[in-house]
Structures are given as C-alpha cells and as structure tokens.
Design a protein around this motif. Structure first.
Motif, PDB file in Angstrom:
ATOM      1  N   GLY A 130       1.236  -6.098  -1.885  1.00  0.00           N
ATOM      2  CA  GLY A 130       1.305  -4.665  -2.160  1.00  0.00           C
ATOM      3  C   GLY A 130       0.283  -4.253  -3.223  1.00  0.00           C
ATOM      4  O   GLY A 130      -0.357  -3.213  -3.112  1.00  0.00           O
ATOM      5  N   LEU A 131       0.168  -5.083  -4.261  1.00  0.00           N
ATOM      6  CA  LEU A 131      -0.787  -4.784  -5.341  1.00  0.00           C
ATOM      7  C   LEU A 131      -2.227  -4.849  -4.833  1.00  0.00           C
ATOM      8  O   LEU A 131      -3.045  -3.990  -5.149  1.00  0.00           O
ATOM      9  CB  LEU A 131      -0.588  -5.776  -6.491  1.00  0.00           C
ATOM     10  CG  LEU A 131       0.716  -5.600  -7.296  1.00  0.00           C
ATOM     11  CD1 LEU A 131       0.924  -6.771  -8.242  1.00  0.00           C
ATOM     12  CD2 LEU A 131       0.696  -4.289  -8.075  1.00  0.00           C
ATOM     13  N   SER A 188       5.511 -10.036  -1.160  1.00  0.00           N
ATOM     14  CA  SER A 188       5.457  -8.611  -0.858  1.00  0.00           C
ATOM     15  C   SER A 188       4.787  -7.836  -2.002  1.00  0.00           C
ATOM     16  O   SER A 188       3.937  -6.970  -1.788  1.00  0.00           O
ATOM     17  CB  SER A 188       6.882  -8.119  -0.609  1.00  0.00           C
ATOM     18  OG  SER A 188       6.969  -6.748  -0.736  1.00  0.00           O
ATOM     19  N   GLY A 189       5.186  -8.215  -3.232  1.00  0.00           N
ATOM     20  CA  GLY A 189       4.627  -7.534  -4.409  1.00  0.00           C
ATOM     21  C   GLY A 189       3.136  -7.808  -4.551  1.00  0.00           C
ATOM     22  O   GLY A 189       2.339  -6.886  -4.801  1.00  0.00           O
ATOM     23  N   ALA A 190       2.767  -9.074  -4.393  1.00  0.00           N
ATOM     24  CA  ALA A 190       1.361  -9.454  -4.567  1.00  0.00           C
ATOM     25  C   ALA A 190       0.479  -8.758  -3.533  1.00  0.00           C
ATOM     26  O   ALA A 190      -0.569  -8.186  -3.875  1.00  0.00           O
ATOM     27  CB  ALA A 190       1.237 -10.977  -4.441  1.00  0.00           C
TER      28      ALA A 190
END
Lengths: 619, 128
Positions: free
Chosen positions: A408-409, A404-406
């Motif tokens: 999102g970035l 999710s973070g990757a």
C-alpha cells in the motif's frame, strides 16, 4: 312317606269298600226278605256279606303289597340313577381338576413342564405311556414322553406310518381304541411294532398348523371303550399343549431378541436407556445397557428403581439446564437432546451427548427411549480446532497486514513515484492481497457460522444508507471489471432490523459476483423497493447467467459453477453460502432467478421494522 | 485541543511496526514511538507522553487489554485515546474493547494510505 300314603290310601279304599258292600248287601238282603221273608235268607246274605268283606280285605292287602313292591323298585332305580350321575360328575370334576392342574403348572424348562403335564394326564387316564410327538413330513420324533423307565427315549425318530399317531392324524384329530387286536387296525404296522392294545391320541396344532400328536397308551386292553369325556379331555389337552408350545416359542423369540439387543447394546460406545419420570417427580431407568458403567461409573441395577445416583453426578453448572430440558421435553413430548457434563465418582469430568424420544404412559408418567454417548474427545477436538483457527487467523493476518501495508505504501508512492511497470505490479500485488484477505475472512466466517459463534448486532436502521455504503465500498470491484453500479430506490425510508456490517457483507458478495460475471462496460442495476411488509433489494446483472445443473447447489459450501471459475473469477465458493446463513440469522431471505447467457438477478428480502421499533423522531 | 503529533504504537510484529510507522509518519506527519511489548509501553510512557496510543490486541506475554488496564492503573489516560488494532472485529469484540476504555478499533489489515486520516478522525471524535 310313600308307604304312609299307600297305607292311608288302601285303608281308605278298605273302609269305603266295606261301607259300599254293607249298603249293597243290606239292600239285597232287604229285597230278598221282601220276596221271601225268612231268617235263612237274612243269614245267607249276612254270610255273603262277610265273605265279600273278607275277599275285599285280601284283595286290598295284595294290592297294597304290589304297590309297595313297585314303589320299592322305582326308588331303587332312582337311587341307581343318582349314583351314576354322581359318578359322572365326579369324573368330570376329576377331568377338569386334572386339566386345571396341568394348566396351572409352570416350569422354566418347557420340556419338564410338558413332561409333568403328560404324567398328570396319564395318571388320570390310567394309561402308563404318554408321548408328545413332533411330525415333519414322514418323520415322527418323540419330543417329550412319560413312560416306565427304559421304554422310550426323547428325540427318538420313527417312520410316521409305523406309529399310532398316523391313525390319530388319519381319523381327523382324535383316535381311541380299547382293544387294538379286536378292531379294524389289528394288522396296522403300529400294532405289530409296539403291540399296544389301548390307545387314545389327538393331533396337536401350533399357530394353526399341524405340529404333532399327543397320545396315551397301554400294552393291556381296557374293558370299557374310551368315553366321550376322555376323548374331550385328550382333545383339550392337545389344545393346551399347542398353545403352550406357541407361548414358549414367543417367549423364546423374546428372550432371543432381548439377548440380541443386550449384546448389541453392550457393543455400543455409549449407553442405551429408558428413563421414566413419574407424576410425583420421582424417576428411574427401567432399562439401561451396561454402557452406564463407562459413562456414569454406575451399574444398571443402581438406577433401575431410582435415577438419583445418576442425576447427582451431573455437573452443577449443567444441572439446571438438564432439569429444564427434561421438563420441556415431558411437557411438549418433544425430542430431548442435550450436551452436558458429568462429574464422575473418580473425579473426572466428561462431556456427554444425550438424545431420547418421550412417550406418555397410561399412568401419567413419561418414558424416554434414547442413548447417551461420551463426546469428551469431540469436545477436545473442537477446542483444539477453535484454538487452531484462532491461531491460524492471527498468524495469517499478521504477515498479511505487513504485506498489505508495505505494498500500500509503495503503491501510494510514499517513497516517490514508481515506474509504470512497477506501479502495475504493486497494483496486482495489492489486488491479490485483498483476495487473500477475503478468502481468509470467508473461511473464518463460515467456521463461526457453523459453530454458531458469529454474533450479530441487530438494530432497527434505515436500509438505503447501508446499500449506498455497500455500493461505495465496492466501487473497486466495479472498476476492476469495468462495470458500473446503478442504484434505483422506489422507497427511500424503509427501516429494517439488521446487523449493518453483516448486511454490507452480503451486499459486497452480491455486488462483487455481479461485477465479476458481467461483460465489460455493463451496468449492474440495484433496485431497492417495498414488497408488502418486506424490503426487497435486487441486484441485476447482464452476465453469463447460471446453468441449470448448478442452480440447486448455488448456496452450498465450496460451490462454483465451474472449477475453472476459481482461476478465471476467483473466490472460495463460500460467499453465497455465508450470505444465506447471514440472511437467515437476520430473519431475511436470499434467492435468485437466472437465465443462461442473459444474466442473473439475486434478491434479498428483509422484514420491515415495525413502527414500535423505530426511534422517536421530533417533528 | 492540541494537534495530534505524538503517537505510541505497541505491536510485537516488527514488519507491522515498520509499515505503521511509515504510514503514520510519512503519510500522516505524526511522530511515532514504537514499543515491541506491553511491558515496554508501560516503561516508556512517562518519557514519551503520547497523545494517542495505538495498541495491538494479541501479543505474547502481556496482551493489549492487559496493557491497557496496566496503563490506566499507572497513568492518567483521560486525555489520551487508546485505539486497538486487531483482526478480531466482531461487534461483540469491538464492544468489549470499548468497555475496557478503548476509544475505537482499527481493523487489521489496515490501509496504510488512509490509516492516518482514520486515526486523526478518532482523535477529533475523542476530543469533541
């Protein structure tokens, strides 16, 4: 006494007669002397008087003798009557005593008991052969007998027509003869077969139906016919035998039922029991199956009169809980149900689950009927499941956080602008990561709700801000499905007792469903209003509606109107089931009304916080 | 109040370490020192002197709450807010973290684009 009276009476008559004769002859002598005054006349009258007196005495003596004789006869007759009456009374007493002895006798073996009864009755009737038979159609079976050795055998079978019992049955209950050869049945097959001269027998009924006969007989004839008393004796004996057989059948049925219960109970995985609590606080287990050996490592006998050995094995941490639950169940006569631990004599600690129903007894005690089963394995599995869920939760969420973070970035163009197609792909990936995240959350929430482990932070708070936040947080859904949320509030200052996050969770479910099932460019109306003492939140869409078949299952777990929805609309089918549970925990309600192809309205009803619960506001 | 610059991130998962570092440094402009375990955090703390600690809860060996207790025992954290990062965000769980001394809790999975603002807000709230 009577003789004295007779003597006095005759003496009195004698004196009275003498005086009357004396007066009569004196008068006649005076009259004769007046007519013929000579000495001869007087002498003749004196002689006549003496002769009369003599005759009178003789007559009276004879009368006296006759009366005495008569009195003697009367006395003898009375004495004879008294003797006969005494004999009759003695016979009655003997009959009653015999019946009483029979009725009072008891032997665990019913055959032995009936045989003893036949022997006692046969002695009374002075007949050597006694038979109790069972009759089924034309089959006559000797059930029990009492007779000289070798003459008869129990369980022998005969043709009913060849027995004396057929006569008892034909005579309508009782048949008696003191000399068979001299009576009308001299040519009966029974007499030809057994040659019994004297017989008395009666039909036996069991449970109101013919069962057989009881009969007493002898090869010798009797001088006297059987008396009414003897007939009544046999008749009463037949009734006693009938009731004894009834009682025995009942007891046998009870013993069989108890044995059956015992066998079934011994096969149960736990223990079946009766637990009795007396008004003085003492307790015992009047009945307990052998399962107590597996559960408490005790025997049923150890707790039959005192439950202390069992109660002392309850884990110290659960003892108070157990005590409180028993007292509550006894006071309210409500179902007792408890999971608790036992510290067994061998040191093992096991988990058990108990359940029983109480009943108030006439003596003021309370008697429970129930069972206790070992749930240690279940508890172990529950613990493993909890650990598994916790581990899976962590193990799934950790990579999900990274993915999710990757994405999102990337999507946030932290590393520079993305080509258009790459941007679309990152958006797609981000949306699906979100779905996966919701799916995991739903599964974990359901698990927590089922296990009762979801905790709520319920506080009185204003409703409208929560709804506004929900709408704001779910705008991404509205955008994804090209719909818009429109809020209308008619009561802006309603306060409710809720867990903010959980109510937002419910709202998110309703808003996302409304967005998913609405056509593009549609408006989803959210109306907040007051209804009596409740706050009413309505989420109204103009989507496809809910079909009739699905309506009853809409709040069930894993329910979706069409399995194809999973592909077309997404979701686990847990959302509404979770929402219902959450609303219920917040003392609220969730419901819906829907018309196919016209849309649906889901509503939430929450009790308004009372004025006393609201925080003080400085004016 | 100084501006928030130095953040210590304690997290055992290398992927999350990487994502969080980029999210906080590239998006938020912070300087992030990453520790792979609670033990490393205790060792590195004096040299890093972070202004805020971002602490994972479930870690092998020494978990987040234990790491926090050890840090509190060994160092003065009165001006250093500690923020837990966890998927366990039931109200009782959040309350228990705060009772241990945590300034706030950030839910996992986090949004990398808003994480920095969230952290900055916690920093501001802590120092007000």
């Amino acid at each position: 006494m009577i003789n004295q009276r007779v003597s006095r009476t005759t003496n009195f008559i004698s004196w009275l007669g003498s005086i009357l004769l004396l007066i009569l002859f004196s008068y006649l002598a005076w009259r004769g002397y007046r007519l013929n005054p000579t000495d001869d006349v007087l002498q003749r009258w004196v002689l006549a008087f003496l002769a009369s007196e003599l005759l009178l005495l003789i007559l009276l003596s004879e009368v006296k003798r006759l009366i005495r004789h008569l009195l003697q006869e009367v006395k003898q007759s009375e004495s004879l009557k008294q003797q006969l009456a005494a004999q009759q009374t003695q016979k009655y007493q003997q009959a009653l005593s015999t019946l009483n002895n029979i009725a009072a006798s008891f032997n665990p073996d019913w055959r032995k008991q009936l045989r003893q009864a036949l022997q006692v009755a046969a002695d009374y009737l002075q007949l050597p052969i006694a038979v109790l038979s069972k009759i089924e159609q034309q089959d006559y079976q000797i059930l029990v007998h009492s007779a000289p050795a070798g003459l008869l055998q129990d369980d022998s079978h005969f043709e009913l027509g060849n027995t004396y019992c057929s006569l008892a049955l034909a005579e309508g209950g009782i048949f008696a003869t003191n000399q068979m050869s001299a009576g009308p049945y001299a040519s009966h097959p029974a007499f030809k077969a057994f040659a019994l001269e004297s017989y008395i027998g009666s039909a036996v009924q069991v449970e109101g139906k013919p069962f057989g006969t009881v009969g007493f007989s002898s090869a010798s004839s009797r001088e006297l016919a059987f008396s009414q008393l003897e007939c009544e004796f046999v008749s009463l004996l037949a009734r006693w035998i009938g009731s004894t057989i009834e009682r025995r059948r009942y007891l046998d049925a009870q013993i069989e039922a108890a044995g059956r219960l015992q066998k079934i109970a011994s096969q149960l995985p736990g223990m079946v029991f009766q637990f009795q609590l007396a008004p003085d606080g003492s307790s015992c287990l009047p009945y307990c199956s052998e399962g107590i050996r597996d559960i408490y490592q005790l025997t049923p006998e150890q707790v039959k009169l005192d439950a202390s050995p069992m109660l002392s094995l309850i884990h110290p941490d659960d003892a108070q809980l157990m005590y409180d639950s028993i007292i509550a169940s006894a006071q309210q006569l409500s179902l007792w149900k408890l999971d608790y631990r036992i510290q067994r004599p061998d040191g093992d600690v096991i988990w058990v689950s108990g359940r029983s129903v109480p009943e108030r007894q006439a003596d003021g005690s309370v008697l429970w009927y129930g069972f206790i089963s070992d749930i240690s394995e279940r508890k172990k599995i529950e613990r493993l499941k909890d650990e598994f869920v916790s581990t899976v939760s962590h193990e799934l969420r950790t990579p999900l956080t990274a993915i999710s973070g990757a994405i999102g970035l990337l999507h946030g163009e932290v590393f520079g602008p993305l080509p258009q197609q790459a941007a679309q792909m990152t958006q797609l990936a981000q949306a699906n990561v979100k779905k996966l995240q919701l799916l995991i959350n739903d599964l974990l929430d359901m698990d927590k709700l089922i296990a009762g482990k979801m905790l709520f932070d319920i506080q009185p708070q204003p409703l409208l801000p929560i709804i506004e936040t929900s709408l704001h947080d779910n705008q991404s859904y509205a955008q994804q499905y090209q719909v818009s949320y429109q809020l209308e509030s008619t009561s802006a200052d309603m306060w409710v007792n809720v867990d903010n996050m959980r109510l937002q969770q419910v709202m998110a479910n309703l808003l996302s469903n409304a967005a998913k099932f609405s056509p593009p460019l549609a408006v989803v109306n959210i109306i907040v209003q007051q209804q009596g003492n409740n706050a009413l939140i309505r989420v109204i869409d103009s989507g496809c509606g809910i079909n009739e078949q699905f309506k009853p299952h809409i709040f069930s777990k894993f329910s979706q109107a069409d399995s194809s929805d999973i592909k077309s609309k997404g979701g686990t089918g847990l959302g509404l089931a979770i929402s219902k549970q959450l609303m219920s925990r917040m003392q609220g309600e969730i419901g819906f009304q829907s018309e196919q192809d016209k849309g649906s309205e889901f509503y939430l009803l929450l009790p308004l916080a009372s004025t006393a619960e609201l925080p003080e506001v400085d004016l | 109040m100084n501006e928030l610059k130095r953040i210590m991130h304690v997290e055992d998962d290398p992927s999350i370490q990487q994502v969080a570092k980029i999210a906080l440094e590239a998006v938020g402009g912070f300087s992030v020192h990453t520790c792979g375990s609670g033990k490393q955090a205790l060792t590195d703390y004096p040299s890093v002197t972070p202004q805020l600690i971002l602490l994972d809860v479930m870690m092998p060996g020494m978990d987040g709450p234990t790491t926090l207790q050890q840090l509190q025992t060994q160092y003065d954290l009165t001006k250093v807010p500690v923020v837990f990062m966890t998927a366990k965000v039931q109200s009782n769980e959040v309350a228990s973290y705060k009772a241990l001394g945590a300034a706030d809790v950030v839910a996992k999975p986090f949004d990398p684009m808003t994480l920095s603002n969230q952290i900055r807000q916690i920093w501001l709230d802590f120092h007000q």
